[in-house]
Design an enzyme around this catalytic site. Structure first.
Site, PDB file in Angstrom:
ATOM      1  N   HIS A  95      40.545  40.979  45.163  1.00  0.00           N
ATOM      2  CA  HIS A  95      40.887  39.604  44.769  1.00  0.00           C
ATOM      3  C   HIS A  95      42.306  39.550  44.196  1.00  0.00           C
ATOM      4  O   HIS A  95      43.095  38.670  44.563  1.00  0.00           O
ATOM      5  CB  HIS A  95      39.893  39.091  43.731  1.00  0.00           C
ATOM      6  N   GLU A  96      42.642  40.479  43.310  1.00  0.00           N
ATOM      7  CA  GLU A  96      43.982  40.483  42.718  1.00  0.00           C
ATOM      8  C   GLU A  96      45.046  40.783  43.773  1.00  0.00           C
ATOM      9  O   GLU A  96      46.150  40.230  43.717  1.00  0.00           O
ATOM     10  CB  GLU A  96      44.060  41.489  41.570  1.00  0.00           C
ATOM     11  N   HIS A  99      46.191  37.731  45.555  1.00  0.00           N
ATOM     12  CA  HIS A  99      47.302  37.009  44.928  1.00  0.00           C
ATOM     13  C   HIS A  99      48.649  37.619  45.333  1.00  0.00           C
ATOM     14  O   HIS A  99      49.626  36.891  45.542  1.00  0.00           O
ATOM     15  CB  HIS A  99      47.164  37.048  43.407  1.00  0.00           C
ATOM     16  N   HIS A 103      51.689  35.743  47.236  1.00  0.00           N
ATOM     17  CA  HIS A 103      53.081  35.795  46.777  1.00  0.00           C
ATOM     18  C   HIS A 103      54.001  36.216  47.916  1.00  0.00           C
ATOM     19  O   HIS A 103      55.065  35.607  48.131  1.00  0.00           O
ATOM     20  CB  HIS A 103      53.185  36.775  45.606  1.00  0.00           C
TER      21      HIS A 103
END
Length: 225
Positions: A95-96, A99, A103
Protein backbone atom coordinates in the site's frame (compact mmCIF):
# COMPACT_ATOMS: atom_id res chain seq x y z
CA UNK A 1 -25.00 20.84 22.10
CA UNK A 2 -25.13 19.71 18.46
CA UNK A 3 -21.37 19.87 17.92
CA UNK A 4 -20.72 17.77 21.02
CA UNK A 5 -23.13 15.10 19.77
CA UNK A 6 -21.37 15.07 16.38
CA UNK A 7 -17.99 14.78 18.06
CA UNK A 8 -19.15 11.94 20.32
CA UNK A 9 -20.68 9.99 17.41
CA UNK A 10 -17.57 10.23 15.25
CA UNK A 11 -15.26 9.63 18.19
CA UNK A 12 -17.07 6.37 18.88
CA UNK A 13 -17.06 5.42 15.18
CA UNK A 14 -13.37 6.23 14.88
CA UNK A 15 -12.57 4.23 18.00
CA UNK A 16 -14.54 1.20 16.75
CA UNK A 17 -12.91 1.26 13.31
CA UNK A 18 -9.46 1.73 14.87
CA UNK A 19 -9.99 -1.23 17.21
CA UNK A 20 -11.22 -3.37 14.34
CA UNK A 21 -8.22 -2.36 12.23
CA UNK A 22 -5.81 -3.32 15.03
CA UNK A 23 -7.67 -6.61 15.47
CA UNK A 24 -7.47 -7.39 11.73
CA UNK A 25 -3.80 -6.43 11.61
CA UNK A 26 -3.03 -8.64 14.62
CA UNK A 27 -4.91 -11.56 13.04
CA UNK A 28 -3.30 -11.27 9.61
CA UNK A 29 0.10 -10.68 11.20
CA UNK A 30 -0.09 -14.28 12.39
CA UNK A 31 -0.72 -15.64 8.88
CA UNK A 32 2.47 -16.12 6.88
CA UNK A 33 2.81 -14.78 3.36
CA UNK A 34 2.91 -17.81 1.01
CA UNK A 35 6.32 -16.89 -0.46
CA UNK A 36 7.73 -15.78 2.89
CA UNK A 37 9.08 -12.35 1.91
CA UNK A 38 9.47 -9.63 4.55
CA UNK A 39 7.67 -6.31 4.28
CA UNK A 40 10.93 -4.66 3.26
CA UNK A 41 11.47 -7.23 0.50
CA UNK A 42 7.88 -6.88 -0.72
CA UNK A 43 8.24 -3.10 -0.89
CA UNK A 44 11.55 -3.22 -2.77
CA UNK A 45 10.23 -5.83 -5.20
CA UNK A 46 7.08 -3.80 -5.95
CA UNK A 47 9.08 -0.61 -6.49
CA UNK A 48 11.56 -2.32 -8.80
CA UNK A 49 8.77 -4.05 -10.74
CA UNK A 50 7.43 -0.55 -11.48
CA UNK A 51 10.83 0.78 -12.53
CA UNK A 52 11.36 2.82 -9.35
CA UNK A 53 14.92 2.70 -7.98
CA UNK A 54 15.27 6.10 -6.30
CA UNK A 55 12.94 5.35 -3.36
CA UNK A 56 14.41 3.94 -0.14
CA UNK A 57 12.57 1.52 2.15
CA UNK A 58 13.37 2.27 5.79
CA UNK A 59 12.11 1.27 9.24
CA UNK A 60 10.51 3.81 11.62
CA UNK A 61 9.45 3.42 15.24
CA UNK A 62 5.87 2.88 16.33
CA UNK A 63 2.83 0.76 15.51
CA UNK A 64 0.87 1.39 12.30
CA UNK A 65 3.13 4.38 11.60
CA UNK A 66 3.70 3.31 8.01
CA UNK A 67 3.73 6.08 5.40
CA UNK A 68 5.32 7.30 2.20
CA UNK A 69 7.26 10.58 2.34
CA UNK A 70 7.34 12.27 -1.09
CA UNK A 71 9.75 14.95 0.18
CA UNK A 72 12.68 12.55 0.57
CA UNK A 73 11.26 9.61 -1.41
CA UNK A 74 11.16 7.07 1.39
CA UNK A 75 8.74 4.26 2.16
CA UNK A 76 8.64 4.26 5.97
CA UNK A 77 7.56 0.98 7.52
CA UNK A 78 6.91 0.22 11.19
CA UNK A 79 9.09 -2.59 12.65
CA UNK A 80 6.29 -5.18 12.50
CA UNK A 81 5.81 -4.47 8.82
CA UNK A 82 9.46 -3.95 7.87
CA UNK A 83 10.62 -7.23 9.44
CA UNK A 84 7.32 -9.11 9.23
CA UNK A 85 6.74 -12.04 6.87
CA UNK A 86 2.95 -11.98 7.17
CA UNK A 87 0.05 -11.10 4.90
CA UNK A 88 -0.57 -7.95 6.94
CA UNK A 89 3.03 -6.82 6.50
CA UNK A 90 2.89 -7.44 2.75
CA UNK A 91 -0.42 -5.59 2.35
CA UNK A 92 0.75 -2.52 4.27
CA UNK A 93 4.16 -2.43 2.54
CA UNK A 94 2.52 -2.71 -0.89
CA UNK A 95 0.00 0.00 0.00
CA UNK A 96 2.77 2.47 0.91
CA UNK A 97 4.56 1.60 -2.32
CA UNK A 98 1.30 2.41 -4.07
CA UNK A 99 1.84 6.00 -2.92
CA UNK A 100 5.41 5.96 -4.27
CA UNK A 101 4.05 4.83 -7.64
CA UNK A 102 1.42 7.59 -7.52
CA UNK A 103 4.23 10.07 -6.92
CA UNK A 104 6.30 8.71 -9.79
CA UNK A 105 3.30 8.86 -12.13
CA UNK A 106 2.19 12.34 -10.95
CA UNK A 107 -1.18 11.09 -9.72
CA UNK A 108 -3.42 14.17 -9.65
CA UNK A 109 -5.04 13.68 -6.24
CA UNK A 110 -1.67 13.05 -4.59
CA UNK A 111 -0.33 16.26 -6.11
CA UNK A 112 -3.38 18.16 -4.85
CA UNK A 113 -2.95 16.73 -1.34
CA UNK A 114 0.77 17.52 -1.29
CA UNK A 115 0.06 21.12 -2.37
CA UNK A 116 -2.36 21.52 0.55
CA UNK A 117 0.00 20.15 3.22
CA UNK A 118 1.74 23.46 4.16
CA UNK A 119 -1.56 25.36 4.49
CA UNK A 120 -3.40 22.54 6.25
CA UNK A 121 -0.58 22.02 8.76
CA UNK A 122 -1.01 25.63 9.89
CA UNK A 123 -4.82 25.54 9.75
CA UNK A 124 -5.11 22.32 11.76
CA UNK A 125 -2.88 23.78 14.48
CA UNK A 126 -5.08 26.84 15.07
CA UNK A 127 -8.55 25.98 13.79
CA UNK A 128 -10.02 24.71 17.08
CA UNK A 129 -8.95 27.81 18.98
CA UNK A 130 -10.28 30.16 16.30
CA UNK A 131 -13.60 28.29 16.16
CA UNK A 132 -13.89 28.53 19.94
CA UNK A 133 -13.17 32.26 19.86
CA UNK A 134 -15.59 32.63 16.96
CA UNK A 135 -18.43 30.99 18.90
CA UNK A 136 -17.76 33.10 22.02
CA UNK A 137 -17.60 36.35 20.00
CA UNK A 138 -20.22 35.38 17.44
CA UNK A 139 -22.59 38.25 18.24
CA UNK A 140 -19.92 40.96 18.19
CA UNK A 141 -17.25 39.67 15.77
CA UNK A 142 -18.74 37.02 13.44
CA UNK A 143 -15.76 37.41 11.11
CA UNK A 144 -13.67 35.33 13.52
CA UNK A 145 -16.00 32.36 13.11
CA UNK A 146 -15.91 32.88 9.34
CA UNK A 147 -12.11 32.60 9.41
CA UNK A 148 -12.46 29.42 11.47
CA UNK A 149 -14.95 27.98 8.98
CA UNK A 150 -12.59 28.70 6.09
CA UNK A 151 -9.72 27.00 7.92
CA UNK A 152 -11.93 24.03 8.80
CA UNK A 153 -13.03 23.90 5.17
CA UNK A 154 -9.39 23.51 4.10
CA UNK A 155 -8.77 20.65 6.52
CA UNK A 156 -12.02 19.01 5.40
CA UNK A 157 -11.00 19.33 1.75
CA UNK A 158 -7.69 17.70 2.64
CA UNK A 159 -9.54 14.79 4.30
CA UNK A 160 -11.78 14.33 1.27
CA UNK A 161 -8.89 14.45 -1.22
CA UNK A 162 -7.09 11.87 0.93
CA UNK A 163 -9.83 9.29 0.24
CA UNK A 164 -9.10 8.66 -3.47
CA UNK A 165 -5.36 8.80 -2.73
CA UNK A 166 -5.62 6.02 -0.13
CA UNK A 167 -8.12 3.91 -2.08
CA UNK A 168 -6.06 4.10 -5.27
CA UNK A 169 -2.91 3.08 -3.36
CA UNK A 170 -4.75 0.05 -1.99
CA UNK A 171 -6.06 -0.82 -5.45
CA UNK A 172 -2.54 -0.70 -6.87
CA UNK A 173 -1.21 -2.76 -3.96
CA UNK A 174 -3.80 -5.53 -4.25
CA UNK A 175 -3.50 -5.71 -8.04
CA UNK A 176 0.28 -6.08 -7.82
CA UNK A 177 0.19 -8.60 -4.95
CA UNK A 178 -2.11 -10.80 -7.03
CA UNK A 179 -0.31 -10.37 -10.36
CA UNK A 180 3.07 -11.06 -8.75
CA UNK A 181 1.75 -14.24 -7.16
CA UNK A 182 2.60 -13.11 -3.64
CA UNK A 183 -1.06 -13.48 -2.64
CA UNK A 184 -3.75 -15.75 -4.03
CA UNK A 185 -6.93 -17.41 -2.81
CA UNK A 186 -7.46 -16.82 0.90
CA UNK A 187 -4.28 -14.78 1.29
CA UNK A 188 -5.54 -12.31 -1.34
CA UNK A 189 -8.86 -12.08 0.49
CA UNK A 190 -7.10 -11.39 3.80
CA UNK A 191 -4.93 -8.66 2.26
CA UNK A 192 -8.01 -6.99 0.78
CA UNK A 193 -9.82 -7.14 4.12
CA UNK A 194 -6.89 -5.57 6.00
CA UNK A 195 -6.64 -2.66 3.57
CA UNK A 196 -10.42 -2.19 3.57
CA UNK A 197 -10.41 -1.49 7.30
CA UNK A 198 -7.43 0.84 6.94
CA UNK A 199 -9.36 2.81 4.32
CA UNK A 200 -12.41 3.04 6.61
CA UNK A 201 -10.37 5.08 9.12
CA UNK A 202 -9.97 7.78 6.45
CA UNK A 203 -13.66 7.61 5.52
CA UNK A 204 -14.75 8.15 9.13
CA UNK A 205 -12.28 11.02 9.53
CA UNK A 206 -13.53 12.73 6.36
CA UNK A 207 -17.21 12.34 7.31
CA UNK A 208 -16.54 13.65 10.81
CA UNK A 209 -14.71 16.68 9.45
CA UNK A 210 -17.49 17.35 6.92
CA UNK A 211 -20.24 17.05 9.56
CA UNK A 212 -18.38 19.47 11.85
CA UNK A 213 -17.89 21.92 8.98
CA UNK A 214 -21.61 21.86 8.12
CA UNK A 215 -22.47 22.50 11.77
CA UNK A 216 -20.33 25.64 11.95
CA UNK A 217 -21.61 26.86 8.58
CA UNK A 218 -25.15 26.50 9.92
CA UNK A 219 -24.17 28.38 13.06
CA UNK A 220 -22.75 31.21 10.98
CA UNK A 221 -25.78 31.35 8.71
CA UNK A 222 -28.22 31.40 11.64
CA UNK A 223 -26.37 34.37 13.10
CA UNK A 224 -26.87 36.31 9.84
CA UNK A 225 -30.65 35.84 9.91
Amino acid sequence: MGIYLIMIIFFVLSFMVSMQLKSKFARYSRIALPRGLSGKEVAELMLHNHGIYDVKVISVNGELTDHYNPANKTVNLSPDVYHGHSIAAAAVAAHECGHAIQHAQSYAFLQMRSALVPVVSIASRWVQWILLAGVILLQTMPSILLIGVIMLGLTTLFSIITLPVEMDASRRALAWLNSSGLTYGESAMYARDALKWAALTYVVAALGSLATLLYYIGLLNNNDE
